[in-house]
Design a protein around this motif. Structure first.
Motif, mmCIF file in Angstrom:
data_model
loop_
_atom_site.group_PDB
_atom_site.id
_atom_site.type_symbol
_atom_site.label_atom_id
_atom_site.label_comp_id
_atom_site.label_asym_id
_atom_site.label_seq_id
_atom_site.Cartn_x
_atom_site.Cartn_y
_atom_site.Cartn_z
ATOM 1 N N MET A 12 0.851 -1.182 0.000
ATOM 2 C CA MET A 12 0.000 0.000 0.000
ATOM 3 C C MET A 12 0.889 1.234 0.000
ATOM 4 S SD MET A 12 -2.784 -1.190 2.827
ATOM 5 C CE MET A 12 -4.016 0.000 2.345
ATOM 6 N N THR A 13 0.494 2.250 -0.751
ATOM 7 C CA THR A 13 1.260 3.485 -0.831
ATOM 8 C C THR A 13 0.364 4.654 -0.457
ATOM 9 O OG1 THR A 13 2.622 2.555 -2.590
ATOM 10 C CG2 THR A 13 2.673 4.948 -2.326
ATOM 11 N N PHE A 14 0.863 5.506 0.430
ATOM 12 C CA PHE A 14 0.162 6.702 0.868
ATOM 13 C C PHE A 14 0.961 7.909 0.395
ATOM 14 C CE2 PHE A 14 -0.468 3.262 3.841
ATOM 15 C CZ PHE A 14 -1.839 3.225 4.011
ATOM 16 N N ASP B 8 -0.128 14.163 4.609
ATOM 17 C CA ASP B 8 -0.490 13.333 5.758
ATOM 18 C C ASP B 8 -0.167 11.847 5.540
ATOM 19 O OD1 ASP B 8 -2.385 12.888 3.811
ATOM 20 O OD2 ASP B 8 -4.093 12.928 5.189
ATOM 21 N N ALA B 9 0.709 11.547 4.592
ATOM 22 C CA ALA B 9 1.039 10.155 4.260
ATOM 23 C C ALA B 9 1.557 9.382 5.465
ATOM 24 C CB ALA B 9 2.055 10.110 3.119
ATOM 25 N N ARG C 241 -1.293 8.666 7.924
ATOM 26 C CA ARG C 241 -2.199 7.630 7.424
ATOM 27 C C ARG C 241 -1.557 6.251 7.503
ATOM 28 N NH1 ARG C 241 -3.994 8.808 1.866
ATOM 29 N NH2 ARG C 241 -2.134 10.087 1.680
ATOM 30 N N LEU C 242 -0.247 6.166 7.268
ATOM 31 C CA LEU C 242 0.473 4.910 7.414
ATOM 32 C C LEU C 242 0.389 4.429 8.860
ATOM 33 C CD1 LEU C 242 2.701 2.833 6.224
ATOM 34 C CD2 LEU C 242 4.278 4.328 7.403
ATOM 35 N N MET D 124 -3.029 3.132 9.711
ATOM 36 C CA MET D 124 -3.290 1.828 9.097
ATOM 37 C C MET D 124 -2.660 0.710 9.921
ATOM 38 S SD MET D 124 -4.724 0.434 6.488
ATOM 39 C CE MET D 124 -4.761 -1.220 5.852
ATOM 40 N N GLN E 18 7.797 -1.014 6.381
ATOM 41 C CA GLN E 18 7.298 0.321 6.101
ATOM 42 C C GLN E 18 8.473 1.214 5.741
ATOM 43 O OE1 GLN E 18 5.699 2.308 9.601
ATOM 44 N NE2 GLN E 18 6.616 0.750 10.882
ATOM 45 N N THR F 205 5.169 3.826 2.263
ATOM 46 C CA THR F 205 4.853 2.520 1.696
ATOM 47 C C THR F 205 4.763 1.494 2.821
ATOM 48 O OG1 THR F 205 6.049 3.101 -0.310
ATOM 49 C CG2 THR F 205 5.583 0.782 0.020
#
Length: 65
Positions: free
Chosen positions: A3-5, A9-10, A13-14, A17, A41, A54
């Motif tokens: 998953m890629t953010f 705010d990446a 959000r990581l 998750m 990560q 990621t």
């Protein structure tokens, strides 16, 4: 699964998750998700200079009969 953010705010959000990922309810048609873990990560800088986060996940699934 990877998953890629992307975006300012990446990283947040990581982290959201990953928090509680093992207790989350997962729906995968025709399968039961027995276990799921965050394997790796990474946070890097995207082409626009913003953060890119990621997350690599592994899931143990059992096919429903």
């Amino acid at each position: 699964m990877t998953m890629t953010f992307v975006g300012a705010d990446a990283t947040a959000r990581l982290a959201a998750m990953i928090k509680g990922i093992e207790e989350a309810e997962w729906t995968l048609q025709g399968h039961f998700v027995a276990d799921i873990t965050a394997d790796a990560q990474q946070v890097s800088t995207g082409s626009d200079g913003g953060p890119v986060a990621t997350l690599e996940l592994s899931a143990l699934t059992i096919e429903e009969w």
